[in-house]
Design a protein around this motif. Structure first.
Motif, PDB file in Angstrom:
ATOM      1  N   THR A 102      36.001  55.780  57.218  1.00  0.00           N
ATOM      2  CA  THR A 102      37.332  56.579  56.172  1.00  0.00           C
ATOM      3  C   THR A 102      37.200  57.958  56.465  1.00  0.00           C
ATOM      4  O   THR A 102      36.426  58.201  56.419  1.00  0.00           O
ATOM      5  CB  THR A 102      37.699  56.159  54.651  1.00  0.00           C
ATOM      6  OG1 THR A 102      35.631  56.223  54.015  1.00  0.00           O
ATOM      7  CG2 THR A 102      37.219  54.618  54.461  1.00  0.00           C
ATOM      8  N   GLU A 105      33.876  59.042  54.389  1.00  0.00           N
ATOM      9  CA  GLU A 105      32.754  59.073  54.633  1.00  0.00           C
ATOM     10  C   GLU A 105      32.691  59.592  55.983  1.00  0.00           C
ATOM     11  O   GLU A 105      31.276  60.204  56.931  1.00  0.00           O
ATOM     12  CB  GLU A 105      33.012  57.533  55.344  1.00  0.00           C
ATOM     13  CG  GLU A 105      32.832  55.655  54.548  1.00  0.00           C
ATOM     14  CD  GLU A 105      33.172  55.180  54.702  1.00  0.00           C
ATOM     15  OE1 GLU A 105      32.967  54.318  54.263  1.00  0.00           O
ATOM     16  OE2 GLU A 105      33.726  54.750  55.787  1.00  0.00           O
ATOM     17  N   ASN A 106      33.386  60.514  56.893  1.00  0.00           N
ATOM     18  CA  ASN A 106      33.752  61.270  58.212  1.00  0.00           C
ATOM     19  C   ASN A 106      32.477  62.794  57.310  1.00  0.00           C
ATOM     20  O   ASN A 106      31.956  63.288  58.150  1.00  0.00           O
ATOM     21  CB  ASN A 106      35.416  61.288  58.154  1.00  0.00           C
ATOM     22  CG  ASN A 106      35.141  60.662  59.794  1.00  0.00           C
ATOM     23  OD1 ASN A 106      34.620  60.972  60.677  1.00  0.00           O
ATOM     24  ND2 ASN A 106      36.045  59.591  59.482  1.00  0.00           N
ATOM     25  N   ARG A 135      43.369  60.925  50.007  1.00  0.00           N
ATOM     26  CA  ARG A 135      43.339  60.305  50.896  1.00  0.00           C
ATOM     27  C   ARG A 135      41.462  60.097  51.462  1.00  0.00           C
ATOM     28  O   ARG A 135      41.799  59.466  52.279  1.00  0.00           O
ATOM     29  CB  ARG A 135      43.747  61.727  52.514  1.00  0.00           C
ATOM     30  CG  ARG A 135      44.992  61.152  52.345  1.00  0.00           C
ATOM     31  CD  ARG A 135      46.005  60.612  52.891  1.00  0.00           C
ATOM     32  NE  ARG A 135      47.093  60.444  53.802  1.00  0.00           N
ATOM     33  CZ  ARG A 135      48.261  59.818  54.557  1.00  0.00           C
ATOM     34  NH1 ARG A 135      47.470  58.304  54.658  1.00  0.00           N
ATOM     35  NH2 ARG A 135      49.037  59.451  54.759  1.00  0.00           N
ATOM     36  N   ASP A 137      39.886  57.431  51.116  1.00  0.00           N
ATOM     37  CA  ASP A 137      39.864  56.068  51.372  1.00  0.00           C
ATOM     38  C   ASP A 137      41.129  55.373  52.791  1.00  0.00           C
ATOM     39  O   ASP A 137      40.706  54.358  52.987  1.00  0.00           O
ATOM     40  CB  ASP A 137      40.047  55.245  49.918  1.00  0.00           C
ATOM     41  CG  ASP A 137      39.468  54.988  49.031  1.00  0.00           C
ATOM     42  OD1 ASP A 137      37.996  55.572  49.703  1.00  0.00           O
ATOM     43  OD2 ASP A 137      39.870  55.039  48.200  1.00  0.00           O
ATOM     44  N   HIS A 138      41.444  56.644  52.831  1.00  0.00           N
ATOM     45  CA  HIS A 138      42.219  56.008  54.489  1.00  0.00           C
ATOM     46  C   HIS A 138      41.081  56.517  55.596  1.00  0.00           C
ATOM     47  O   HIS A 138      40.375  57.398  55.840  1.00  0.00           O
ATOM     48  CB  HIS A 138      43.686  57.398  54.640  1.00  0.00           C
ATOM     49  CG  HIS A 138      45.049  56.859  53.019  1.00  0.00           C
ATOM     50  ND1 HIS A 138      45.614  57.778  53.213  1.00  0.00           N
ATOM     51  CD2 HIS A 138      44.222  55.498  52.104  1.00  0.00           C
ATOM     52  CE1 HIS A 138      46.114  56.761  51.718  1.00  0.00           C
ATOM     53  NE2 HIS A 138      45.440  56.328  51.447  1.00  0.00           N
ATOM     54  N   TYR A 139      41.787  55.460  56.661  1.00  0.00           N
ATOM     55  CA  TYR A 139      40.984  56.284  58.233  1.00  0.00           C
ATOM     56  C   TYR A 139      42.040  56.548  58.543  1.00  0.00           C
ATOM     57  O   TYR A 139      43.193  56.979  58.738  1.00  0.00           O
ATOM     58  CB  TYR A 139      40.819  54.451  58.565  1.00  0.00           C
ATOM     59  CG  TYR A 139      40.116  53.555  57.961  1.00  0.00           C
ATOM     60  CD1 TYR A 139      38.821  53.204  57.957  1.00  0.00           C
ATOM     61  CD2 TYR A 139      40.283  53.082  57.149  1.00  0.00           C
ATOM     62  CE1 TYR A 139      37.593  53.031  57.973  1.00  0.00           C
ATOM     63  CE2 TYR A 139      39.529  51.598  56.244  1.00  0.00           C
ATOM     64  CZ  TYR A 139      38.263  51.875  56.611  1.00  0.00           C
ATOM     65  OH  TYR A 139      37.616  51.065  56.238  1.00  0.00           O
ATOM     66  N   GLN A 142      45.603  56.303  60.011  1.00  0.00           N
ATOM     67  CA  GLN A 142      46.841  56.086  58.969  1.00  0.00           C
ATOM     68  C   GLN A 142      46.904  57.373  58.375  1.00  0.00           C
ATOM     69  O   GLN A 142      47.563  57.985  57.334  1.00  0.00           O
ATOM     70  CB  GLN A 142      45.857  55.739  57.844  1.00  0.00           C
ATOM     71  CG  GLN A 142      45.756  53.971  58.079  1.00  0.00           C
ATOM     72  CD  GLN A 142      44.874  53.582  57.171  1.00  0.00           C
ATOM     73  OE1 GLN A 142      43.942  53.695  56.206  1.00  0.00           O
ATOM     74  NE2 GLN A 142      45.666  52.422  56.786  1.00  0.00           N
TER      75      GLN A 142
END
Length: 231
Positions: A102, A105-106, A135, A137-139, A142
């Protein structure tokens, strides 16, 4: 101002099937702490290669590269990786986000690698700084290109680097989105007193820098202040 980055007679040559190709020819350049510097020139002039030398992502064939008083050419790969993690942020044209992670995480990854216990909290703050808290929790798949570049910028700035290197940070973006990234880059530079070196084909972006270095055929063609460059 004191020099944060210094290149002396730096040469970059690569071996190919056609023989040895010299990409950079004896580059000597000092970057002052806290300044904004644009590397410009036609495609193939060596701009990105020079930026990679500055970041220790390419090794000089000869000459010396000193960053924050450390000789990058004397470091092994592990030492270079640690040095970059602690002192440099790098933003690429193609974002280089990890697709299975996500946004949060990045951004947290370099902080976790550095052993920061507050990695997630710091990453959340950095996403908020670039307007992407929603955003988290977005990958990458997305998100739009502009959003991915903002995540990449947050990741580069999260460890509070002394030196921020950006390779065509607006190259894959439309004009409006590119301006947003430009504004963020210079806003973060101003607020954190980070030294900013960027490669760009955009005259608008280059002219926002205090100094412009033009390359041609792997050599420095001119080094001018922004005022001199537009005169």
């Amino acid at each position: 101002m004191s020099s944060i980055l210094s290149l002396k007679d730096a040469v970059l040559a690569l071996d190919s099937n056609a023989g040895r190709i010299e990409i950079l020819h004896g580059i000597s350049l000092d970057v002052q702490a806290g300044e904004t510097l644009a590397l410009v020139g036609p495609s193939g002039s060596g701009k990105s290669s020079l930026l990679m030398l500055m970041g220790g992502l390419e090794r000089a064939t000869s000459g010396t590269i000193t960053a924050l008083g450390y000789d990058l050419s004397a470091m092994d790969e592990d030492a270079l990786a640690r040095f970059r993690r602690e002192n440099m942020g790098v933003v690429f044209q193609n974002f280089h986000l990890i697709p299975t992670m996500t946004a949060l995480e990045n951004v947290a990854t370099p902080l976790e690698l550095a052993g920061r216990k507050d990695a997630l909290d710091r990453a959340k703050a950095e996403l908020e700084a670039v307007g992407l808290a929603h955003r988290a929790d977005h990958y990458p798949s997305q998100m739009s290109g502009g959003e991915q570049q903002r995540v990449a910028l947050a990741r580069a700035c999260a460890p509070s680097p002394r030196l921020l290197l950006a390779d065509e940070p607006t190259g894959n973006l439309d004009q409006s989105t590119g301006k947003t990234i430009m504004d963020l880059l210079f806003d973060l530079h101003a607020k954190r007193d980070t030294t900013l070196v960027l490669v760009t084909h955009s005259n608008t972006l280059a002219e926002r820098c205090e100094r412009i270095v033009r390359l041609r055929d792997g050599r420095i063609d001119a080094a001018l202040t922004a005022v001199e460059a537009t005169a």
